[in-house]
Design a protein around this motif. Structure first.
Motif, short mmCIF file in Angstrom:
data_model
loop_
_atom_site.label_atom_id
_atom_site.label_comp_id
_atom_site.label_asym_id
_atom_site.label_seq_id
_atom_site.Cartn_x
_atom_site.Cartn_y
_atom_site.Cartn_z
N LYS A 43 -2.81 -24.02 18.22
CA LYS A 43 -3.17 -25.18 19.03
C LYS A 43 -1.95 -25.98 19.48
N LYS A 44 -0.99 -26.13 18.58
CA LYS A 44 0.22 -26.89 18.90
C LYS A 44 1.38 -26.36 18.09
N VAL A 45 2.39 -25.85 18.78
CA VAL A 45 3.54 -25.25 18.10
C VAL A 45 4.45 -26.35 17.55
N PRO A 46 4.72 -26.36 16.25
CA PRO A 46 5.63 -27.36 15.67
C PRO A 46 7.07 -26.98 15.92
N ASN A 47 7.98 -27.90 15.63
CA ASN A 47 9.40 -27.62 15.80
C ASN A 47 10.01 -26.97 14.56
N LEU A 48 9.32 -27.12 13.42
CA LEU A 48 9.77 -26.49 12.17
C LEU A 48 8.58 -26.43 11.22
#
Length: 232
Positions: A43-48
């Motif tokens: 749904k939403k790609v995190p940065n880490l």
């Protein structure tokens, strides 16, 4: 704003990580299972991603393997297991770092900052199209893809960083410590074993004979150098 995904079922560790990230001013979200982590990344790609290995529904290694199909964002394993075999497996499946529990919060945050800095550099590089060619291999620094005989070779994030860095510095010798600093942006916080594992895995993918490498050559007592001929 950069966001961290915490994949951890232990409430005390969730709280500890939350406090650390809040002090750094880094937004974060928390899930307690492997399946929830995969769905959240879809749904939403995190940065880490901070990824526990012992999860209630799935092993963190399996979660890492599936997430790698969705994003190249840094994945930092958190584990009670200090076996070298587990570290090697985690890194070979696409993990970027492996931190043992219990951990120093200051060291953890230093590693997180380093991975985030490196990720920003990668995103900027994607806007600059350049192809590096040697023999039957083509490295596209824009799409972050490596082609061998016209076919895409699947590399992990750090494997691509390594081959790209080496190919841009032919015949220069780099020690494991220098590679940790250049590729991981980490020095004393990580181990030479991390470099050794990634180079071994990379050789299996780009070398015709990994036991007698033609491109990534070891200089005993000094480090590694890239001996490939660059055509462009």
């Amino acid at each position: 704003m950069e966001e961290i995904l915490i994949v951890e079922d232990d409430k005390d560790i969730q709280k500890l990580l939350s406090i650390c990230l809040e002090q750094e001013g880094l937004p974060f979200s928390i899930v307690s299972s492997g399946l929830d982590a995969i769905e959240r990344v879809k749904k939403k790609v995190p940065n880490l991603i901070l990824l526990d290995i012992m999860l209630p529904d799935m092993n963190g290694m399996e979660v890492c393997e599936q997430i790698r199909f969705l994003t190249s964002a840094p994945i930092v394993f958190l584990s009670c297991n200090n076996k070298d075999s587990d570290k090697i497996l985690g890194l070979s499946l696409g993990g970027d770092d492996y931190i043992e529990k219990p951990f120093s919060t200051s060291v953890l945050m230093a590693r997180i900052r380093a991975h985030l800095r490196r990720n920003r550099v990668i995103q900027k590089q994607k806007t600059n199209t350049r192809q590096i060619c040697f023999d039957n291999i083509v490295i596209d620094t824009s799409s972050r893809e490596l082609f061998r005989n016209g076919e895409v070779i699947e590399l992990t994030n750090k494997e691509f960083d390594l081959i790209s860095f080496f190919s841009q510095h032919p015949n220069q010798v780099f020690s494991p410590e220098q590679l940790l600093d250049k590729i991981w942006s980490i020095d004393s916080f990580s181990e030479k074993r991390t470099v050794i594992v990634h180079i071994s895995s990379l050789r299996k993918k780009v070398e015709e004979d990994p036991l007698n490498p033609k491109y990534i050559v070891t200089l005993r007592g000094a480090g590694y150098k890239f001996a490939g001929y660059q055509n462009g």
